[in-house]
Write a protein that holds these residues in place. Structure first.
Motif, PDB file in Angstrom:
ATOM      1  N   ALA A  31       0.917  -1.397   0.205  1.00 50.62           N
ATOM      2  CA  ALA A  31      -0.279  -0.438   0.295  1.00 50.62           C
ATOM      3  C   ALA A  31       0.752   1.504   0.352  1.00 50.62           C
ATOM      4  O   ALA A  31       1.719   1.324   0.868  1.00 50.62           O
ATOM      5  CB  ALA A  31      -0.558   0.214   0.745  1.00 50.62           C
ATOM      6  N   ALA A  32       1.010   1.995  -0.682  1.00 51.92           N
ATOM      7  CA  ALA A  32       1.633   3.316  -1.211  1.00 51.92           C
ATOM      8  C   ALA A  32       0.732   4.840  -1.161  1.00 51.92           C
ATOM      9  O   ALA A  32      -0.126   5.241  -1.355  1.00 51.92           O
ATOM     10  CB  ALA A  32       1.932   3.314  -2.174  1.00 51.92           C
ATOM     11  N   ARG A  43      -1.817   0.632  -4.419  1.00 55.40           N
ATOM     12  CA  ARG A  43      -1.681  -0.426  -3.797  1.00 55.40           C
ATOM     13  C   ARG A  43      -1.648  -1.603  -4.556  1.00 55.40           C
ATOM     14  O   ARG A  43      -2.331  -2.169  -5.916  1.00 55.40           O
ATOM     15  CB  ARG A  43      -3.084  -0.819  -3.028  1.00 55.40           C
ATOM     16  CG  ARG A  43      -4.453  -1.113  -3.392  1.00 55.40           C
ATOM     17  CD  ARG A  43      -6.295  -1.266  -2.994  1.00 55.40           C
ATOM     18  NE  ARG A  43      -7.089  -1.385  -3.585  1.00 55.40           N
ATOM     19  CZ  ARG A  43      -7.685  -2.537  -3.847  1.00 55.40           C
ATOM     20  NH1 ARG A  43      -6.732  -3.232  -3.103  1.00 55.40           N
ATOM     21  NH2 ARG A  43      -8.556  -2.473  -4.345  1.00 55.40           N
ATOM     22  N   ALA A  44      -0.977  -2.852  -4.158  1.00 51.91           N
ATOM     23  CA  ALA A  44      -0.752  -3.629  -5.488  1.00 51.91           C
ATOM     24  C   ALA A  44      -1.436  -5.454  -4.076  1.00 51.91           C
ATOM     25  O   ALA A  44      -0.878  -5.543  -3.377  1.00 51.91           O
ATOM     26  CB  ALA A  44       0.357  -4.372  -5.601  1.00 51.91           C
ATOM     27  N   GLY A  50      -5.634 -14.406  -8.791  1.00 50.23           N
ATOM     28  CA  GLY A  50      -6.759 -14.453 -10.076  1.00 50.23           C
ATOM     29  C   GLY A  50      -8.452 -14.162  -8.369  1.00 50.23           C
ATOM     30  O   GLY A  50      -9.465 -14.716  -9.664  1.00 50.23           O
ATOM     31  N   HIS A  51      -8.599 -13.234  -7.916  1.00 46.22           N
ATOM     32  CA  HIS A  51      -9.788 -12.927  -7.284  1.00 46.22           C
ATOM     33  C   HIS A  51      -9.932 -11.582  -6.843  1.00 46.22           C
ATOM     34  O   HIS A  51      -9.006 -11.244  -5.822  1.00 46.22           O
ATOM     35  CB  HIS A  51     -10.361 -14.079  -6.405  1.00 46.22           C
ATOM     36  CG  HIS A  51      -9.880 -14.224  -4.977  1.00 46.22           C
ATOM     37  ND1 HIS A  51      -8.593 -14.615  -4.680  1.00 46.22           N
ATOM     38  CD2 HIS A  51      -9.736 -13.107  -4.358  1.00 46.22           C
ATOM     39  CE1 HIS A  51      -7.815 -14.508  -4.090  1.00 46.22           C
ATOM     40  NE2 HIS A  51      -8.372 -13.470  -2.942  1.00 46.22           N
ATOM     41  N   GLY A  52     -11.460 -10.832  -7.447  1.00 50.98           N
ATOM     42  CA  GLY A  52     -11.601 -10.008  -6.755  1.00 50.98           C
ATOM     43  C   GLY A  52     -10.576  -8.599  -6.792  1.00 50.98           C
ATOM     44  O   GLY A  52      -9.337  -8.984  -7.166  1.00 50.98           O
ATOM     45  N   GLY A  53     -11.103  -7.479  -6.909  1.00 56.77           N
ATOM     46  CA  GLY A  53     -10.551  -5.934  -6.713  1.00 56.77           C
ATOM     47  C   GLY A  53      -9.849  -5.690  -7.674  1.00 56.77           C
ATOM     48  O   GLY A  53      -9.002  -5.154  -7.743  1.00 56.77           O
ATOM     49  N   ALA A  67      -8.921   2.900  -5.811  1.00 54.62           N
ATOM     50  CA  ALA A  67     -10.335   2.723  -5.770  1.00 54.62           C
ATOM     51  C   ALA A  67     -10.419   1.323  -6.778  1.00 54.62           C
ATOM     52  O   ALA A  67     -11.730   0.711  -6.605  1.00 54.62           O
ATOM     53  CB  ALA A  67     -10.828   3.476  -6.672  1.00 54.62           C
ATOM     54  N   GLY A  68      -9.603   0.770  -6.553  1.00 54.25           N
ATOM     55  CA  GLY A  68      -9.258  -0.704  -6.981  1.00 54.25           C
ATOM     56  C   GLY A  68      -8.845  -0.777  -8.505  1.00 54.25           C
ATOM     57  O   GLY A  68      -8.704  -2.009  -8.961  1.00 54.25           O
TER      58      GLY A  68
END
Length: 226
Positions: A31-32, A43-44, A50-53, A67-68
């Protein structure tokens, strides 16, 4: 120098506080936060699952906006003796051409192996005959959170240009150097901060927590940056 987007190129130096968000394996998450506003900038997380966001597929790394929204997808190119990685704009689609490739500077590895990043021409354009690729080099040790990213000279007589720097975070109140899970990313004026974070993701995979990456000499970086 817009790679991901002009909106990430600040006319002034941009300082990000980067925090590693998981200890289960190297690169599980980052998180930056912007130093001026304190807000989440990038963010990473959840990549490789392989799921979400907006996360990447298994074996890939995804850099996301606050915001993803997917900004970059990074994957390891196999087989590769030098740990070669490729970066793609947004959520990588089949057949998409990479924006850049990165590799370890030395096949021998080690805490101070460094890396070389090559910017690739857009699929719609071709470089002039004989034109040299635009190269960035990482000098120092990411494992020790003490390294610089410099752009190679493009013409005779030019000097290497510092575009980003990674340093250990110092608590402003106590002046105590914090652990390697929290560090500072300084992005030079005009350089793409999202691209700089993409380089951080690659470095975390290339260097990780290499054996011998102790704190001794963490601040002793050679002044010669090319």
């Amino acid at each position: 120098m817009a790679i991901v987007g002009a909106e990430y190129c600040d006319p002034e130096e941009r300082v990000l506080t980067v925090r590693k968000t998981s200890h289960f394996s190297p690169g599980d998450g980052f998180a930056a936060y912007d130093h001026r506003t304190g807000r989440l900038a990038f963010r990473a997380d959840t990549y490789g699952r392989g799921h979400g966001g907006g996360a990447a597929s298994a074996g890939e790394l995804a850099l996301l906006g606050p915001a993803g929204e997917p900004l970059l997808t990074v994957r390891r190119r196999r087989p590769s003796l030098h740990q070669r990685w490729e970066g793609f704009l947004g959520a990588r689609a089949g057949g998409q051409k990479p924006l850049f490739s990165a590799r370890r500077s030395s096949i021998l590895g080690g805490a101070a192996a460094g890396a070389v990043v090559e910017l690739l021409p857009p699929p719609s354009s071709s470089p002039p005959p004989g034109a040299a690729p635009e190269l960035l080099r990482v000098d120092g040790s990411f494992a020790r959170r003490c390294c610089r990213v410099v752009a190679a000279p493009r013409a005779e007589g030019e000097k290497a240009k510092l575009v980003a720097e990674i340093r250990r975070k110092v608590d402003e109140g106590t002046r105590v150097v914090m652990g390697r899970d929290v560090f500072v990313l300084k992005v030079s004026p005009g350089f793409d901060a999202a691209f700089a974070m993409g380089i951080v993701l690659v470095l975390d995979q290339i260097a990780g927590e290499e054996p011998g990456a102790d704190d001794a000499g963490a601040d002793a970086l050679d002044a010669k940056i090319w």
